[in-house]
Design an enzyme around this catalytic site. Structure first.
Site, PDB file in Angstrom:
ATOM      1  N   HIS A  15      -3.599  33.178 -12.257  1.00 57.03           N
ATOM      2  CA  HIS A  15      -3.160  32.644 -11.109  1.00 57.03           C
ATOM      3  C   HIS A  15      -1.525  33.472 -10.727  1.00 57.03           C
ATOM      4  O   HIS A  15      -0.962  34.444 -10.959  1.00 57.03           O
ATOM      5  CB  HIS A  15      -2.664  31.704 -11.530  1.00 57.03           C
ATOM      6  CG  HIS A  15      -1.792  30.508 -12.524  1.00 57.03           C
ATOM      7  ND1 HIS A  15      -0.465  30.875 -12.087  1.00 57.03           N
ATOM      8  CD2 HIS A  15      -1.906  30.957 -13.713  1.00 57.03           C
ATOM      9  CE1 HIS A  15       0.326  30.903 -13.205  1.00 57.03           C
ATOM     10  NE2 HIS A  15      -0.968  31.000 -14.504  1.00 57.03           N
ATOM     11  N   CYS A  27      -2.407  31.338 -20.143  1.00 50.94           N
ATOM     12  CA  CYS A  27      -2.914  32.068 -18.577  1.00 50.94           C
ATOM     13  C   CYS A  27      -2.469  33.294 -18.559  1.00 50.94           C
ATOM     14  O   CYS A  27      -1.429  33.680 -19.235  1.00 50.94           O
ATOM     15  CB  CYS A  27      -3.415  31.120 -17.935  1.00 50.94           C
ATOM     16  SG  CYS A  27      -4.601  29.873 -17.819  1.00 50.94           S
TER      17      CYS A  27
END
Length: 328
Positions: free
Chosen positions: A250, A269
């Site tokens: 992201h 992440c």
């Protein structure tokens, strides 16, 4: 000997079959998935031993058979390069051991194709096409207590203007103390909503009804969602390869983190230095949201594999580049 020096056709044929059989067994053994802790979200990305016919056809089709064998063309390019380093007596014992460990991890990587490679140890992402690095960027990966896992999956869609669904532990550690200190206006300024539960269709809850001191103390849990906008921790887009571990790639508004030498700040992440560049490469055009609606899903017509790996020793010219073993 009769095949090499005598020119006996039957001896040549037998030697050719023997060499072919030996090559097939060797290559098939190397291509089988090693047990090194990789999570194969999409099982078709698990290395499979090719058929004898496929291996022999690939070798026969190679422009230079000697180069194909020397570079082990049925493996990821790193494999042959690291193997050659093992024959170099200049490597100290520790580096030799490190190369051996990383050889096993490299076996889980593809021999070709178009894919994204994230090396958590190097904190870098590579866009690969036909064994060529088309582009690369710095990334932020998981803290040692929340390591980014080794994983293979298909990137299936992007989400533009995403929400950030705040994990309960981060709501307690990062957000609730600020609400206790600064009051409810903090939530509005940062774009946070309180939701009723973790279902797919929660209702919005009045934040004044929450005991924020209890949340900060870890005595109560709360579900928080951050709306799209300049403060959103997901930035403008995220790239999804749905998995039980909740890992994805992201964007991020925290550009300053990419200037750090060690970029271990996430909960697992992967935060991207240039998410828009990755999006343009994946989709063949810039990704732009249509209007202000949140969570705009953009399917990827042909899913692209992503390999999250942990290589602490990689080839670098005629040397070996060694990275800190951040996850021990």
């Amino acid at each position: 000997t009769r095949a090499a020096f005598g020119g006996d056709p039957s001896a040549v044929a037998r030697a050719d079959r023997a060499l072919g059989d030996a090559f097939v067994r060797y290559a098939q053994d190397l291509r089988r998935a090693p047990n090194v802790g990789v999570i194969y979200v999409d099982n078709e990305l698990r290395p499979q031993a090719p058929s004898a016919a496929a291996l022999l056809q690939s070798a026969a089709a190679a422009p230079d058979l000697a180069a194909y064998m020397r570079n082990m063309g049925w493996m990821h390019p790193y494999y042959a390069q690291l193997r050659r380093q093992l024959t170099d007596n200049r490597l100290d014992p520790r580096t030799r051991d490190l190369v051996q460990v990383n050889l096993q991890r490299v076996r889980s990587l593809p021999a070709g194709g178009r894919y994204v490679l994230v090396n958590a140890a190097a904190q870098r992402l590579f866009m690969i096409d036909n064994n060529q690095t088309v582009d690369m960027m710095r990334v932020v990966v998981g803290k040692p207590i929340y390591p980014t896992p080794m994983m293979a999956a298909y990137i299936r869609y992007a989400s533009l203007r995403p929400y950030w669904n705040v994990p309960s532990d981060l709501a307690a550690e990062r957000i609730a103390p600020n609400v206790v200190k600064s009051g409810l206006p903090y939530l509005k300024a940062k774009g946070y909503q309180v939701l009723s539960d973790w279902s797919d269709k929660p209702t919005i809850v009045n934040p004044a009804s929450v005991d924020w001191a209890a949340v900060a103390a870890g005595k109560k849990e709360v579900r928080l969602r951050q709306l799209p906008g300049p403060s959103n921790s997901m930035g403008d887009m995220k790239f999804m390869f749905p998995n039980a571990q909740g890992i994805y790639l992201h964007d991020t508004p925290q550009d300053q983190l990419f200037g750090e030498a060690s970029r271990l700040f996430s909960g697992g992440c992967v935060r991207l230095e240039a998410a828009s560049r990755l999006g343009a490469w994946l989709y063949g055009k810039p990704l732009r949201a249509k209007g202000a609606a949140p969570e705009q899903k953009v399917p990827l017509a042909t899913p692209v594999p992503v390999y999250l790996t942990y290589l602490t020793a990689v080839p670098s010219g005629n040397e070996v580049a060694v990275y800190d073993d951040i996850y021990k």
